[in-house]
Design a protein around this motif. Sequence first.
Motif, mmCIF file in Angstrom:
data_model
loop_
_atom_site.group_PDB
_atom_site.id
_atom_site.type_symbol
_atom_site.label_atom_id
_atom_site.label_comp_id
_atom_site.label_asym_id
_atom_site.label_seq_id
_atom_site.Cartn_x
_atom_site.Cartn_y
_atom_site.Cartn_z
ATOM 1 N N ASP A 1 -18.351 58.616 -59.507
ATOM 2 C CA ASP A 1 -18.526 57.884 -58.265
ATOM 3 C C ASP A 1 -18.172 58.808 -57.087
ATOM 4 O O ASP A 1 -17.797 59.963 -57.264
ATOM 5 N N LYS A 2 -18.317 58.313 -55.897
ATOM 6 C CA LYS A 2 -18.145 59.140 -54.699
ATOM 7 C C LYS A 2 -16.722 59.681 -54.576
ATOM 8 O O LYS A 2 -16.515 60.836 -54.221
ATOM 9 N N ARG A 3 -15.721 58.879 -54.910
ATOM 10 C CA ARG A 3 -14.323 59.300 -54.811
ATOM 11 C C ARG A 3 -14.005 60.393 -55.827
ATOM 12 O O ARG A 3 -13.358 61.391 -55.496
ATOM 13 N N GLN A 4 -14.456 60.256 -57.050
ATOM 14 C CA GLN A 4 -14.219 61.271 -58.075
ATOM 15 C C GLN A 4 -14.940 62.577 -57.729
ATOM 16 O O GLN A 4 -14.397 63.669 -57.924
ATOM 17 N N PHE A 5 -16.150 62.477 -57.219
ATOM 18 C CA PHE A 5 -16.897 63.664 -56.837
ATOM 19 C C PHE A 5 -16.172 64.428 -55.719
ATOM 20 O O PHE A 5 -16.048 65.651 -55.751
ATOM 21 N N THR A 6 -15.651 63.689 -54.741
ATOM 22 C CA THR A 6 -14.912 64.311 -53.645
ATOM 23 C C THR A 6 -13.650 64.994 -54.169
ATOM 24 O O THR A 6 -13.327 66.111 -53.759
ATOM 25 N N LEU A 7 -12.959 64.337 -55.100
ATOM 26 C CA LEU A 7 -11.757 64.901 -55.683
ATOM 27 C C LEU A 7 -12.066 66.193 -56.439
ATOM 28 O O LEU A 7 -11.381 67.198 -56.276
ATOM 29 N N PHE A 8 -13.101 66.194 -57.254
ATOM 30 C CA PHE A 8 -13.479 67.400 -58.002
ATOM 31 C C PHE A 8 -13.967 68.513 -57.069
ATOM 32 O O PHE A 8 -13.691 69.682 -57.298
ATOM 33 N N ALA A 9 -14.682 68.161 -56.024
ATOM 34 C CA ALA A 9 -15.157 69.162 -55.070
ATOM 35 C C ALA A 9 -13.974 69.799 -54.336
ATOM 36 O O ALA A 9 -13.931 71.019 -54.145
ATOM 37 N N LEU A 10 -13.011 68.985 -53.950
ATOM 38 C CA LEU A 10 -11.829 69.495 -53.276
ATOM 39 C C LEU A 10 -11.004 70.382 -54.203
ATOM 40 O O LEU A 10 -10.559 71.464 -53.806
ATOM 41 N N ALA A 11 -10.820 69.963 -55.439
ATOM 42 C CA ALA A 11 -10.070 70.768 -56.406
ATOM 43 C C ALA A 11 -10.789 72.089 -56.673
ATOM 44 O O ALA A 11 -10.158 73.146 -56.789
#
Length: 63
Positions: A3-13
């Motif tokens: 989902d959008k939140r998980q994608f943002t988290l992985f992109a940031l990491a």
Amino acid sequence: MLDKRQFTLFALAGAIAGTAACTPAVKIAFDKPLEINANLRADIVIKLDEELKKLFQENPNLF
């Protein structure tokens, strides 16, 4: 699927890991050992202090 939140988290990491992996390293090599004389100012102050004491003893009415 992410989902959008998980994608943002992985992109940031991934961005943080990528930035940490590319840190530059600066190495400086010297032909001779580096010598630092840190007592220079203290010697000057002590010598001036001794000279002033001597001057005041020789001329008590200076001030």
